[in-house]
Design a protein around this motif. Structure first.
Motif, PDB file in Angstrom:
ATOM      1  N   ARG A 176      43.900  46.195  36.072  1.00 53.67           N
ATOM      2  CA  ARG A 176      42.991  47.222  35.559  1.00 53.67           C
ATOM      3  C   ARG A 176      43.407  48.614  36.044  1.00 53.67           C
ATOM      4  O   ARG A 176      43.426  49.572  35.255  1.00 53.67           O
ATOM      5  CB  ARG A 176      41.552  46.927  35.993  1.00 53.67           C
ATOM      6  N   ARG A 177      43.772  48.722  37.280  1.00 52.53           N
ATOM      7  CA  ARG A 177      44.206  50.017  37.821  1.00 52.53           C
ATOM      8  C   ARG A 177      45.475  50.503  37.145  1.00 52.53           C
ATOM      9  O   ARG A 177      45.624  51.696  36.863  1.00 52.53           O
ATOM     10  CB  ARG A 177      44.397  49.909  39.336  1.00 52.53           C
ATOM     11  N   GLU A 178      46.403  49.597  36.901  1.00 53.00           N
ATOM     12  CA  GLU A 178      47.650  49.966  36.233  1.00 53.00           C
ATOM     13  C   GLU A 178      47.371  50.477  34.816  1.00 53.00           C
ATOM     14  O   GLU A 178      47.933  51.484  34.375  1.00 53.00           O
ATOM     15  CB  GLU A 178      48.592  48.763  36.175  1.00 53.00           C
ATOM     16  N   ILE A 179      46.514  49.773  34.091  1.00 51.48           N
ATOM     17  CA  ILE A 179      46.179  50.172  32.724  1.00 51.48           C
ATOM     18  C   ILE A 179      45.542  51.561  32.714  1.00 51.48           C
ATOM     19  O   ILE A 179      45.908  52.436  31.919  1.00 51.48           O
ATOM     20  CB  ILE A 179      45.240  49.133  32.074  1.00 51.48           C
ATOM     21  N   GLU A 180      44.585  51.771  33.608  1.00 50.50           N
ATOM     22  CA  GLU A 180      43.898  53.062  33.665  1.00 50.50           C
ATOM     23  C   GLU A 180      44.847  54.176  34.103  1.00 50.50           C
ATOM     24  O   GLU A 180      44.746  55.311  33.622  1.00 50.50           O
ATOM     25  CB  GLU A 180      42.694  52.965  34.593  1.00 50.50           C
ATOM     26  N   ALA A 181      45.777  53.872  34.995  1.00 49.47           N
ATOM     27  CA  ALA A 181      46.742  54.875  35.448  1.00 49.47           C
ATOM     28  C   ALA A 181      47.680  55.307  34.327  1.00 49.47           C
ATOM     29  O   ALA A 181      48.222  56.411  34.362  1.00 49.47           O
ATOM     30  CB  ALA A 181      47.560  54.323  36.617  1.00 49.47           C
ATOM     31  N   HIS A 182      47.834  54.449  33.322  1.00 51.95           N
ATOM     32  CA  HIS A 182      48.686  54.777  32.182  1.00 51.95           C
ATOM     33  C   HIS A 182      47.876  55.297  30.989  1.00 51.95           C
ATOM     34  O   HIS A 182      48.380  55.342  29.864  1.00 51.95           O
ATOM     35  CB  HIS A 182      49.503  53.550  31.766  1.00 51.95           C
ATOM     36  N   GLY A 183      46.642  55.675  31.230  1.00 51.98           N
ATOM     37  CA  GLY A 183      45.835  56.282  30.174  1.00 51.98           C
ATOM     38  C   GLY A 183      45.049  55.323  29.326  1.00 51.98           C
ATOM     39  O   GLY A 183      44.468  55.726  28.308  1.00 51.98           O
ATOM     40  N   GLY A 184      45.002  54.040  29.711  1.00 48.40           N
ATOM     41  CA  GLY A 184      44.261  53.050  28.942  1.00 48.40           C
ATOM     42  C   GLY A 184      42.826  52.905  29.423  1.00 48.40           C
ATOM     43  O   GLY A 184      42.454  53.403  30.490  1.00 48.40           O
ATOM     44  N   ARG A 185      42.020  52.214  28.622  1.00 46.62           N
ATOM     45  CA  ARG A 185      40.618  51.985  28.957  1.00 46.62           C
ATOM     46  C   ARG A 185      40.313  50.501  28.834  1.00 46.62           C
ATOM     47  O   ARG A 185      40.399  49.932  27.744  1.00 46.62           O
ATOM     48  CB  ARG A 185      39.707  52.781  28.019  1.00 46.62           C
ATOM     49  N   VAL A 186      39.993  49.859  29.940  1.00 42.67           N
ATOM     50  CA  VAL A 186      39.666  48.434  29.932  1.00 42.67           C
ATOM     51  C   VAL A 186      38.235  48.260  29.440  1.00 42.67           C
ATOM     52  O   VAL A 186      37.301  48.840  30.001  1.00 42.67           O
ATOM     53  CB  VAL A 186      39.831  47.813  31.332  1.00 42.67           C
ATOM     54  N   ILE A 187      38.064  47.481  28.382  1.00 47.32           N
ATOM     55  CA  ILE A 187      36.729  47.307  27.784  1.00 47.32           C
ATOM     56  C   ILE A 187      36.169  45.904  27.972  1.00 47.32           C
ATOM     57  O   ILE A 187      35.042  45.626  27.583  1.00 47.32           O
ATOM     58  CB  ILE A 187      36.745  47.648  26.286  1.00 47.32           C
ATOM     59  N   GLY A 188      36.954  45.015  28.579  1.00 53.64           N
ATOM     60  CA  GLY A 188      36.438  43.674  28.790  1.00 53.64           C
ATOM     61  C   GLY A 188      37.459  42.733  29.387  1.00 53.64           C
ATOM     62  O   GLY A 188      38.640  43.070  29.530  1.00 53.64           O
ATOM     63  N   VAL A 189      36.974  41.545  29.749  1.00 50.51           N
ATOM     64  CA  VAL A 189      37.825  40.501  30.326  1.00 50.51           C
ATOM     65  C   VAL A 189      37.492  39.185  29.630  1.00 50.51           C
ATOM     66  O   VAL A 189      36.317  38.855  29.429  1.00 50.51           O
ATOM     67  CB  VAL A 189      37.581  40.351  31.845  1.00 50.51           C
ATOM     68  N   VAL A 190      38.521  38.449  29.228  1.00 48.70           N
ATOM     69  CA  VAL A 190      38.338  37.120  28.653  1.00 48.70           C
ATOM     70  C   VAL A 190      38.716  36.088  29.704  1.00 48.70           C
ATOM     71  O   VAL A 190      39.853  36.077  30.193  1.00 48.70           O
ATOM     72  CB  VAL A 190      39.204  36.921  27.397  1.00 48.70           C
ATOM     73  N   MET A 191      37.756  35.235  30.049  1.00 46.92           N
ATOM     74  CA  MET A 191      38.022  34.130  30.967  1.00 46.92           C
ATOM     75  C   MET A 191      38.417  32.922  30.124  1.00 46.92           C
ATOM     76  O   MET A 191      37.574  32.271  29.510  1.00 46.92           O
ATOM     77  CB  MET A 191      36.764  33.817  31.777  1.00 46.92           C
ATOM     78  N   ASN A 192      39.688  32.643  30.070  1.00 46.15           N
ATOM     79  CA  ASN A 192      40.211  31.615  29.190  1.00 46.15           C
ATOM     80  C   ASN A 192      40.087  30.243  29.856  1.00 46.15           C
ATOM     81  O   ASN A 192      40.679  29.994  30.902  1.00 46.15           O
ATOM     82  CB  ASN A 192      41.671  31.930  28.871  1.00 46.15           C
ATOM     83  N   ARG A 193      39.331  29.354  29.223  1.00 50.92           N
ATOM     84  CA  ARG A 193      39.144  28.000  29.753  1.00 50.92           C
ATOM     85  C   ARG A 193      39.659  26.927  28.796  1.00 50.92           C
ATOM     86  O   ARG A 193      39.294  25.767  28.905  1.00 50.92           O
ATOM     87  CB  ARG A 193      37.657  27.736  30.026  1.00 50.92           C
ATOM     88  N   MET A 194      40.524  27.334  27.858  1.00 51.89           N
ATOM     89  CA  MET A 194      40.933  26.410  26.803  1.00 51.89           C
ATOM     90  C   MET A 194      42.141  25.559  27.165  1.00 51.89           C
ATOM     91  O   MET A 194      42.613  24.762  26.380  1.00 51.89           O
ATOM     92  CB  MET A 194      41.215  27.188  25.509  1.00 51.89           C
TER      93      MET A 194
END
Length: 206
Positions: A176-194
């Motif tokens: 998340r920090r890396e994404i934000e440092a590159h100008g991105g915006r984290v809008i959610g997290v998918v917990m994959n259980r498949m």
């Protein structure tokens, strides 16, 4: 954009599933863009019948949309084609029976030793937004490629995908920090259980 910290989290499967759902609700289309240009894993997954309720990719259409493409080649120059042929290496294919479009990069047109690299191209992304109701981007895992970070600033939002009970909190926070440092915006997290089925597209990339 869907992205994970490391491989095997099921990011490609989650992105494809979301794209198919978006296509069913679209009036124009949903466009699924694979940032892993050299592997084209998403195109290969649909070609191999990844989705039971969707057909194979259809004919290729030019995805340059008469704008500068979101990639560059080094060294310049192709073995065949017109002077602007290298701007038309990215194609888009309609998945039969759906309103979903899937990208493919034409690696077979590259010279030996020629490399392709993503580049920020706001004009292209703006044009893609006008062409489709939804634009879904599948980014390779950060552990393998920084492509997702390079494009993060062009995304409306980034969804982090992680395998439940496997990825720890520190990895999630770090990504998340890396994404934000590159100008991105984290809008959610998918917990994959498949489990393994959810990683089918990722395995194709390997």
């Amino acid at each position: 954009m869907f992205m994970s910290a490391r491989e095997g989290e099921g990011t490609s499967s989650v992105a494809a599933s979301f794209a198919l759902m978006a296509a069913r609700k679209s009036q124009k289309s949903a466009w699924l863009i694979d940032l892993d240009l050299r592997r084209n894993a998403m195109f290969a997954a649909f070609e191999a019948g990844f989705a039971r309720d969707a057909g194979e990719p259809g004919r290729a259409f030019d995805a340059s949309l008469k704008t500068d493409p979101p990639y560059s080649l080094t060294p310049k120059g192709l073995e065949r084609g017109s002077a602007n042929a290298e701007n038309k290496l990215l194609t888009v294919h309609e998945i039969k029976g759906t309103r979903l479009l899937v990208s493919r990069f034409r690696n077979e047109e590259l010279k030996r030793g020629q490399r392709v690299q993503l580049r920020t191209q706001p004009g292209w992304w703006k044009t893609v937004r006008r062409a489709a109701d939804w634009v879904i981007v599948d980014a390779p895992a950060l552990s393998r490629s920084p492509a997702g970070l390079a494009m993060a600033s062009q995304m409306d939002g980034v969804v982090i995908v992680l395998e439940a009970d496997s990825t720890d909190a520190e990895e999630l926070i770090g990504l998340r920090r890396e994404i934000e440092a590159h100008g991105g915006r984290v809008i959610g997290v998918v917990m994959n259980r498949m489990g393994a089925d959810a990683r089918f597209a990722d395995r194709l990339a390997g």
